[in-house]
Motif scaffolding. Sequence first.
Motif, PDB file in Angstrom:
ATOM      1  N   LEU A 286       0.821  -1.207   0.000  1.00 14.05           N
ATOM      2  CA  LEU A 286       0.000   0.000   0.000  1.00 14.05           C
ATOM      3  C   LEU A 286       0.859   1.263   0.000  1.00 14.05           C
ATOM      4  CD1 LEU A 286      -2.819   1.201   0.057  1.00 14.05           C
ATOM      5  CD2 LEU A 286      -2.785   1.062   2.561  1.00 14.05           C
ATOM      6  N   GLY A 287       1.984   1.235   0.719  1.00  6.84           N
ATOM      7  CA  GLY A 287       2.865   2.395   0.723  1.00  6.84           C
ATOM      8  C   GLY A 287       3.422   2.692  -0.652  1.00  6.84           C
ATOM      9  N   SER A 288       3.786   1.660  -1.406  1.00 11.97           N
ATOM     10  CA  SER A 288       4.309   1.844  -2.765  1.00 11.97           C
ATOM     11  C   SER A 288       3.235   2.398  -3.691  1.00 11.97           C
ATOM     12  CB  SER A 288       4.834   0.513  -3.298  1.00 11.97           C
ATOM     13  OG  SER A 288       5.840  -0.017  -2.459  1.00 11.97           O
ATOM     14  N   ILE A 289       2.023   1.878  -3.551  1.00 13.25           N
ATOM     15  CA  ILE A 289       0.924   2.379  -4.373  1.00 13.25           C
ATOM     16  C   ILE A 289       0.605   3.822  -4.012  1.00 13.25           C
ATOM     17  CG2 ILE A 289      -1.538   2.080  -4.872  1.00 13.25           C
ATOM     18  CD1 ILE A 289      -1.102  -0.932  -4.483  1.00 13.25           C
ATOM     19  N   ALA A 290       0.635   4.150  -2.714  1.00 14.57           N
ATOM     20  CA  ALA A 290       0.386   5.528  -2.288  1.00 14.57           C
ATOM     21  C   ALA A 290       1.482   6.468  -2.789  1.00 14.57           C
ATOM     22  CB  ALA A 290       0.305   5.591  -0.759  1.00 14.57           C
ATOM     23  N   PHE A 291       2.713   5.996  -2.842  1.00 13.70           N
ATOM     24  CA  PHE A 291       3.831   6.793  -3.349  1.00 13.70           C
ATOM     25  C   PHE A 291       3.588   7.198  -4.796  1.00 13.70           C
ATOM     26  CE2 PHE A 291       8.789   6.744  -3.740  1.00 13.70           C
ATOM     27  CZ  PHE A 291       8.749   8.079  -4.111  1.00 13.70           C
ATOM     28  N   GLY A 292       3.312   6.211  -5.653  1.00 16.22           N
ATOM     29  CA  GLY A 292       3.049   6.513  -7.055  1.00 16.22           C
ATOM     30  C   GLY A 292       1.814   7.367  -7.256  1.00 16.22           C
ATOM     31  N   SER A 293       0.778   7.111  -6.457  1.00 18.41           N
ATOM     32  CA  SER A 293      -0.458   7.887  -6.576  1.00 18.41           C
ATOM     33  C   SER A 293      -0.256   9.329  -6.142  1.00 18.41           C
ATOM     34  CB  SER A 293      -1.559   7.241  -5.730  1.00 18.41           C
ATOM     35  OG  SER A 293      -1.798   5.903  -6.122  1.00 18.41           O
ATOM     36  N   LEU A 294       0.620   9.553  -5.162  1.00 21.68           N
ATOM     37  CA  LEU A 294       0.887  10.910  -4.690  1.00 21.68           C
ATOM     38  C   LEU A 294       1.517  11.762  -5.790  1.00 21.68           C
ATOM     39  CD1 LEU A 294       0.939  12.949  -2.362  1.00 21.68           C
ATOM     40  CD2 LEU A 294       3.165  12.008  -1.697  1.00 21.68           C
ATOM     41  N   ILE A 295       2.377  11.176  -6.595  1.00 21.27           N
ATOM     42  CA  ILE A 295       2.999  11.920  -7.701  1.00 21.27           C
ATOM     43  C   ILE A 295       1.929  12.420  -8.672  1.00 21.27           C
ATOM     44  CG2 ILE A 295       4.589  11.747  -9.643  1.00 21.27           C
ATOM     45  CD1 ILE A 295       6.110   9.617  -8.059  1.00 21.27           C
TER      46      ILE A 295
ATOM     47  N   ARG B 163       0.719   8.743 -15.422  1.00 15.43           N
ATOM     48  CA  ARG B 163      -0.362   7.772 -15.190  1.00 15.43           C
ATOM     49  C   ARG B 163      -0.108   6.489 -15.969  1.00 15.43           C
ATOM     50  NH1 ARG B 163      -5.399   9.387 -13.069  1.00 15.43           N
ATOM     51  NH2 ARG B 163      -5.558  11.629 -12.636  1.00 15.43           N
ATOM     52  N   TYR B 164       0.254   6.639 -17.232  1.00 11.21           N
ATOM     53  CA  TYR B 164       0.486   5.466 -18.078  1.00 11.21           C
ATOM     54  C   TYR B 164       1.688   4.667 -17.570  1.00 11.21           C
ATOM     55  CZ  TYR B 164       1.049   2.655 -22.286  1.00 11.21           C
ATOM     56  OH  TYR B 164       1.151   1.608 -23.160  1.00 11.21           O
ATOM     57  N   PHE B 165       2.749   5.376 -17.203  1.00 10.24           N
ATOM     58  CA  PHE B 165       3.946   4.722 -16.675  1.00 10.24           C
ATOM     59  C   PHE B 165       3.633   3.996 -15.370  1.00 10.24           C
ATOM     60  CE2 PHE B 165       7.712   4.738 -13.998  1.00 10.24           C
ATOM     61  CZ  PHE B 165       8.683   4.231 -14.853  1.00 10.24           C
ATOM     62  N   ASN B 166       2.895   4.672 -14.479  1.00  9.40           N
ATOM     63  CA  ASN B 166       2.574   4.068 -13.179  1.00  9.40           C
ATOM     64  C   ASN B 166       1.726   2.817 -13.316  1.00  9.40           C
ATOM     65  OD1 ASN B 166       4.029   5.797 -11.608  1.00  9.40           O
ATOM     66  ND2 ASN B 166       2.302   6.974 -10.856  1.00  9.40           N
ATOM     67  N   ARG B 167       0.916   2.769 -14.347  1.00 10.80           N
ATOM     68  CA  ARG B 167       0.070   1.593 -14.548  1.00 10.80           C
ATOM     69  C   ARG B 167       0.937   0.324 -14.604  1.00 10.80           C
ATOM     70  NH1 ARG B 167      -4.876   0.344 -16.628  1.00 10.80           N
ATOM     71  NH2 ARG B 167      -5.048  -1.562 -17.839  1.00 10.80           N
ATOM     72  N   TYR B 168       2.015   0.375 -15.337  1.00 10.22           N
ATOM     73  CA  TYR B 168       2.901  -0.782 -15.443  1.00 10.22           C
ATOM     74  C   TYR B 168       3.751  -0.950 -14.195  1.00 10.22           C
ATOM     75  CZ  TYR B 168       1.531  -1.419 -20.277  1.00 10.22           C
ATOM     76  OH  TYR B 168       0.804  -1.671 -21.409  1.00 10.22           O
ATOM     77  N   ALA B 169       4.070   0.161 -13.531  1.00 10.81           N
ATOM     78  CA  ALA B 169       4.818   0.052 -12.276  1.00 10.81           C
ATOM     79  C   ALA B 169       3.988  -0.675 -11.222  1.00 10.81           C
ATOM     80  CB  ALA B 169       5.214   1.446 -11.784  1.00 10.81           C
ATOM     81  N   TYR B 170       2.690  -0.390 -11.151  1.00 11.09           N
ATOM     82  CA  TYR B 170       1.834  -1.075 -10.182  1.00 11.09           C
ATOM     83  C   TYR B 170       1.723  -2.568 -10.496  1.00 11.09           C
ATOM     84  CZ  TYR B 170       0.408   3.675  -8.973  1.00 11.09           C
ATOM     85  OH  TYR B 170       0.409   4.989  -8.597  1.00 11.09           O
ATOM     86  N   ILE B 171       1.758  -2.905 -11.773  1.00 11.86           N
ATOM     87  CA  ILE B 171       1.725  -4.326 -12.140  1.00 11.86           C
ATOM     88  C   ILE B 171       3.006  -5.012 -11.680  1.00 11.86           C
ATOM     89  CG2 ILE B 171       1.707  -5.926 -14.092  1.00 11.86           C
ATOM     90  CD1 ILE B 171      -0.133  -3.959 -15.540  1.00 11.86           C
ATOM     91  N   GLU B 172       4.152  -4.325 -11.832  1.00 11.58           N
ATOM     92  CA  GLU B 172       5.410  -4.870 -11.310  1.00 11.58           C
ATOM     93  C   GLU B 172       5.328  -5.053  -9.797  1.00 11.58           C
ATOM     94  OE1 GLU B 172       8.371  -5.606 -12.711  1.00 11.58           O
ATOM     95  OE2 GLU B 172       8.208  -4.877 -14.773  1.00 11.58           O
TER      96      GLU B 172
ATOM     97  N   GLN C   2      12.001   0.743  -7.199  1.00 10.95           N
ATOM     98  CA  GLN C   2      12.500  -0.408  -7.953  1.00 10.95           C
ATOM     99  C   GLN C   2      11.537  -0.770  -9.080  1.00 10.95           C
ATOM    100  OE1 GLN C   2      15.485  -2.017  -7.638  1.00 10.95           O
ATOM    101  NE2 GLN C   2      14.842  -3.021  -9.531  1.00 10.95           N
ATOM    102  N   ALA C   3      10.251  -0.727  -8.803  1.00  6.62           N
ATOM    103  CA  ALA C   3       9.266  -1.024  -9.844  1.00  6.62           C
ATOM    104  C   ALA C   3       9.343   0.000 -10.974  1.00  6.62           C
ATOM    105  CB  ALA C   3       7.861  -1.047  -9.251  1.00  6.62           C
ATOM    106  N   ALA C   4       9.545   1.271 -10.620  1.00  4.63           N
ATOM    107  CA  ALA C   4       9.660   2.316 -11.636  1.00  4.63           C
ATOM    108  C   ALA C   4      10.898   2.104 -12.499  1.00  4.63           C
ATOM    109  CB  ALA C   4       9.708   3.689 -10.966  1.00  4.63           C
ATOM    110  N   LYS C   5      12.017   1.725 -11.885  1.00  5.27           N
ATOM    111  CA  LYS C   5      13.232   1.459 -12.661  1.00  5.27           C
ATOM    112  C   LYS C   5      13.031   0.296 -13.625  1.00  5.27           C
ATOM    113  CE  LYS C   5      16.501   3.128  -9.142  1.00  5.27           C
ATOM    114  NZ  LYS C   5      17.594   2.739  -8.193  1.00  5.27           N
TER     115      LYS C   5
END
Length: 489
Positions: free
Chosen positions: A291-300, A345-354, A364-367
């Motif tokens: 949840l923290g990782s998802i909140a991080f990406g969502s905050l951006i 948004r598009y980039f984060n979609r795949y990061a959340y899948i990772e 790490q997921a973003a990288k």
Amino acid sequence: MANWSRDQWGSQQGPVINTGGPVPGYSQPYAHTVSQHQSDQFNGNTKSPFDDGRFQPKKRVNDIFFLIFFILQLVGFAAVSAIVISQWVRDGGLGGGLGSGDQTGTSVTLNWHTVYLLLLVTAAGLLLSTAYLMLARAFTQAIMHITLILSILLNCGICVYFWITGYYSGAIIFTIIALFSVFVYFTFRSRIPLASLLLQVVMDISKHHLSVYFVAFSALLLQAALTCGTTSSCSSGKVAGIIFYAVFSYLWTSQVIGNVALATLAGGPYGCRLPKHPTLSAFGRASTLSLGSIAFGSLIVTILELIRLILNAARNNASAEGSPVEACLACCAELFVSCIEGLVRYFNRYAYIEIALYGKPYIQAAKDTYRMFKDRGIDALVNDSLVGTTLTFGAYITGLLCSLFGYLYLRFTHPAYNADGQYTAPVVLFAFLIGLQCSLTLSSAIEAGVSTIFVGLGEDPQVLAWRAPALFAMIAQRYPRVVEGVPRV
């Protein structure tokens, strides 16, 4: 890719091509359950791709700072919402009933008559959306071609209309868009077989895991529940602060809810792990450890959206004060931020899948997502565009049919509040939006599955070869690059 059905693609055997894979278009039982003791047809040995523990990440809380920050703001938002809702309950009230007659309320307020109408429209929207998905499953490639052609015709129609009416700036823009859409069609059509195949696979998985739709609609209902008005008797400065906080909290929480649903789908029914209850297991991880990782990406994304809203307000103020230069600058800045927001948004979609598949922290997921995009970005964009266009056109058709249903309902029931027809337009608009949202919600679950399988093919193609060798052979024969795997650093 979890829990493939034994007969997702029927039992009819299609002709075999040179590589031993079936020809697309024929029904194949390639999704049968494969024992992890069977031979791995991908690398020629008996080692399972699950043996290295890649799909069993450590049970640790990732990005804990953002998790704590999100929980604190959510508690504050809940307190503000409780005050507002309690006041609304004290001040509000509805009356009326279903159908026509004396129970349809006064000529001043919308009432339960309209509530029942919108509930019926929702049911119609779900039925129509389901019917469209069934058609899309049966005629996937044909519908993809049709939707691309309809996009060209729509752009050309708008272009011609602008030239005829003398709106030359808009005409020039849509002429470019129309020409670009023609170029896109002839460029994308060679990719339609792969996109249609992945779409069919995801639809079959969804048919056997109806929890995907429950997750999608649960997220939609939770996001809708966040929407509420705010009133206060405090000073104007305090009101402005409360409104800013409420908007920030609403945007962030709404983002997190939608992304938790995406991670649940990606890590559950569409994922690689094989727990007894894939959806519940994936939701448990997405709503706790990740949840923290998802909140991080969502905050951006939330920060970018807030900046865009502030620039929009500045543009409106500049226009109202007669300052065209400031309004133009604010408009350009808003457009720039909006483009960045869409890309993130598009980039984060795949990061959340990772994150969902491998339990990675957000950085790490973003990288890894960036690494995948450098290698497969165009393939992902084309695939998502084809699937998204197909499902979006179905959503608009569903919305139009629901608006027609709402209009006919008003014509035949004659509610008292609409005696002069003054509420016909807003009710029809709401009916369109409900039908559109129902279809888009179902489509979002399907799109999540297509993106998840695409990521899986890039990161761990051997899993598909192990789980569904015939499907893997079909993809590998026509699109060998897709199943090569993204090089890991």
